[in-house]
Scaffold this active site. Structure first.
Site, PDB file in Angstrom:
ATOM      1  N   ASP A  31       0.849  -1.191   0.000  1.00  0.00           N
ATOM      2  CA  ASP A  31       0.000   0.000   0.000  1.00  0.00           C
ATOM      3  C   ASP A  31       0.881   1.235   0.000  1.00  0.00           C
ATOM      4  O   ASP A  31       1.998   1.214   0.519  1.00  0.00           O
ATOM      5  CB  ASP A  31      -0.916   0.012   1.225  1.00  0.00           C
ATOM      6  CG  ASP A  31      -1.960  -1.086   1.179  1.00  0.00           C
ATOM      7  OD1 ASP A  31      -2.428  -1.405   0.064  1.00  0.00           O
ATOM      8  OD2 ASP A  31      -2.318  -1.619   2.248  1.00  0.00           O
ATOM      9  N   ASP A  89      -7.105  -1.162  -4.499  1.00  0.00           N
ATOM     10  CA  ASP A  89      -8.155  -0.820  -3.546  1.00  0.00           C
ATOM     11  C   ASP A  89      -9.048   0.287  -4.090  1.00  0.00           C
ATOM     12  O   ASP A  89     -10.273   0.246  -3.952  1.00  0.00           O
ATOM     13  CB  ASP A  89      -7.544  -0.351  -2.220  1.00  0.00           C
ATOM     14  CG  ASP A  89      -6.721  -1.421  -1.529  1.00  0.00           C
ATOM     15  OD1 ASP A  89      -6.998  -2.613  -1.752  1.00  0.00           O
ATOM     16  OD2 ASP A  89      -5.802  -1.057  -0.778  1.00  0.00           O
TER      17      ASP A  89
END
Length: 201
Positions: free
Chosen positions: A132, A166
């Site tokens: 991430d 995401d």
């Protein structure tokens, strides 16, 4: 294959490729916890990794990790089948594109979970961590003392660190929810009505 079949999968392929390029760059050029400012103090590239789902949510332990990866594989297979079904039955184009976004996001994170541990020599197959990097603390402050439970504590919006996969999933889901009446409306065919003015003699 017809263009109507290829376009959603081309969009998905582009998102997966961009997601993987960005993750690879972050993994090879940044260290865990490092930040690069994008929007002053309101947007960063912030390198972190997680063992679980979107925005850092997790299922605990090695068994949880295997279960999550298996679920992801089954889910992305189901989404791919659903996408082909929607295309074949000529559903709304917006719905098809949004499902393609969800498919791309799910596939992008599966690649991390399944292969990154082996690629970067830190875990066996299906035990990799998801990379991430996007962090946007747009609003920060302190809750007033009178707020129940959180009074006096710091708040940050938006706190989760996420990746392009995401974001694709979230955008697809939100757009489907916002446009569900348009995407799923039924075409009501009018039944021919007898002409009451015509009287047979």
């Amino acid at each position: 294959m017809k263009a109507t079949y290829t376009k959603p999968f081309l969009i998905a392929a582009f998102i997966v490729l961009a997601d993987q390029i960005l993750k690879t760059w972050v993994h090879t050029n940044m260290y865990i916890g490092q930040e690069i400012k994008l929007l002053g103090n309101r947007g960063f590239l912030h390198y972190t990794e997680n063992n679980g789902m979107a925005f850092g949510w997790e299922l605990g332990g090695e068994a949880g990790k295997y279960a999550l990866t298996l679920f992801r594989i089954l889910a992305v297979s189901g989404i791919a089948y659903g996408l082909v079904y929607l295309i074949r039955h000529k559903y709304h184009r917006g719905l098809i594109i949004n499902i393609a976004l969800i498919f791309a996001g799910a596939l992008g994170n599966i690649i991390d979970s399944a292969f990154y541990g082996i690629m970067y020599h830190y875990a066996p197959l299906f035990q990799g961590r998801v990379v991430d990097m996007f962090y946007f603390p747009l609003l920060t402050g302190i809750f007033p003392p009178w707020v129940p439970i959180w009074g006096g504590e710091e708040y940050i919006f938006f706190r989760p660190v996420f990746n392009l996969a995401d974001a694709a999933i979230s955008i697809g889901v939100v757009l489907i929810l916002l446009n569900q009446k348009k995407y799923f409306k039924e075409d009501i065919k009018e039944e021919p009505q007898p002409n009451s003015e015509i009287v047979e003699e």
